[in-house]
Enzyme design. Structure first.
Site, PDB file in Angstrom:
ATOM      1  CG  ASP A  10      -1.673   1.249   1.427  1.00  0.00           C
ATOM      2  OD1 ASP A  10      -2.375   1.652   0.485  1.00  0.00           O
ATOM      3  OD2 ASP A  10      -1.570   1.863   2.503  1.00  0.00           O
ATOM      4  CB  ALA A  12      -1.331   7.103   2.347  1.00  0.00           C
ATOM      5  CB  ALA A  43     -12.328  10.614   9.398  1.00  0.00           C
ATOM      6  CG  MET A  47      -7.251   5.210   5.465  1.00  0.00           C
ATOM      7  SD  MET A  47      -7.838   6.765   4.765  1.00  0.00           S
ATOM      8  CE  MET A  47      -8.105   7.722   6.248  1.00  0.00           C
ATOM      9  CE  LYS A  51      -8.174   7.461  -0.112  1.00  0.00           C
ATOM     10  NZ  LYS A  51      -8.024   6.450   0.953  1.00  0.00           N
ATOM     11  CG  HIS A  54     -13.041   6.728   3.083  1.00  0.00           C
ATOM     12  ND1 HIS A  54     -11.794   6.356   3.523  1.00  0.00           N
ATOM     13  CD2 HIS A  54     -13.609   7.390   4.123  1.00  0.00           C
ATOM     14  CE1 HIS A  54     -11.629   6.777   4.764  1.00  0.00           C
ATOM     15  NE2 HIS A  54     -12.711   7.422   5.150  1.00  0.00           N
ATOM     16  NE  ARG A 159      -5.826  -1.317  -0.849  1.00  0.00           N
ATOM     17  CZ  ARG A 159      -5.036  -0.284  -0.619  1.00  0.00           C
ATOM     18  NH1 ARG A 159      -5.476   0.757   0.069  1.00  0.00           N
ATOM     19  NH2 ARG A 159      -3.811  -0.269  -1.077  1.00  0.00           N
ATOM     20  CG  ASP A 185      -1.899   1.933   6.421  1.00  0.00           C
ATOM     21  OD1 ASP A 185      -2.380   2.932   6.986  1.00  0.00           O
ATOM     22  OD2 ASP A 185      -1.976   1.763   5.194  1.00  0.00           O
TER      23      ASP A 185
END
Length: 272
Positions: A10, A12, A43, A47, A51, A54, A159, A185
């Site tokens: 990944d 970030a 928020a 993750m 986005k 998200h 994802r 992460d």
């Protein structure tokens, strides 16, 4: 040879942007602008996803959904999702270059494993235009994987769908899913790896799941660090991770261990 051939990282929170802070503040801001106060935990929850997905996931959270209905007198709809995303993307793009520093240990780990013949792919929840900023800045700072796939390359199926991993495998000519390690992460990263049938690894320190900046983590006492590490590891394992590592520095040793397991005929999912 039954050995790991490639690693899919990944970006970030895993390879760059310790703590994955670039998108979090923007998510909080756009919801605040809409009159909805969301927490940092809310928020961060989805993750790793594309986005716009998200944002949709945040709006679907029971508390956030209830706040939306209280304010607007109706449930959220797809136009609301698109309107929030239209605000999100330019706000993120404006600050993204500031969040491209490689996380400590990443460059050295990639170099060490490349020296052993491993290839490095990457997946992300960012769009291709966002990644143009991240890739160019990270490259200048010494980090550059062999290949990148974004959800734009998989018809917006990000994802936890496994398709970005499969595209990496095809491009890098990795011969079998069980010869691939995915490191991320977030729980979305873990699920992506599980659904692709590769070894799924959660990296703890610097992760979005832990949610701490470098300074925030360093300021913790030893016992507080241990508690944060333990909690994050437990979350990754509960979502299907085969392994967790504290930092990327531990990845070469883990891959050696996995190679030993492969020699015994073991496959992803066998350690649960």
């Amino acid at each position: 040879m039954n050995k790991i051939e490639g690693v899919i990282l990944d970006w970030a929170g895993t390879a760059v942007d310790f703590g994955c802070f670039a998108p979090v503040n923007v998510f909080v801001d756009i919801f605040n602008h809409a009159g909805i106060e969301v927490t940092m935990e809310e928020a961060r929850g989805p993750m790793g996803m594309l986005k716009i997905d998200h944002i949709r996931a945040m709006l679907s959270m029971p508390r956030v959904s209830a706040l939306w209905e209280d304010k607007y007198g109706r449930s959220f709809n797809e136009q609301d999702v698109e309107r929030l995303y239209a605000e999100f993307e330019p706000a993120l793009m404006a600050s993204l270059s500031e969040y491209t520093d490689p996380i400590p240990g990443v460059i050295q780990t990639v170099e060490a494993l490349r020296a052993k013949g491993l290839k490095f792919g990457s997946t992300t929840g960012y769009t291709s235009s966002m990644m143009e900023v991240v890739v160019s800045n990270a490259r200048e700072k010494g980090y550059s994987p062999d290949y990148l796939v974004t959800p734009d390359d998989t018809h917006s199926l990000g994802r936890p769908y496994p398709y970005m991993i499969y595209r990496n495998m095809e491009q890098l000519k990795l011969s079998a899913s069980w010869k691939v390690v995915k490191v991320g992460d977030t729980t979305s990263d873990v699920k992506e790896g599980v659904q692709a049938g590769v070894w799924s690894v959660g990296v703890v320190i610097g992760s979005s799941e832990m949610g701490l900046s470098q300074e925030g983590y360093d300021s913790l006492s030893d016992s507080e660090k241990e508690a944060a590490i333990t909690k994050t590891k437990q979350t990754f394992m509960q979502h299907g991770a085969d392994f967790t590592i504290n930092t990327m520095n531990e990845l070469p040793q883990l891959i050696e261990s996995i190679n030993g397991m492969l020699a015994e005929g073991k496959r992803p999912g066998c350690v649960k």
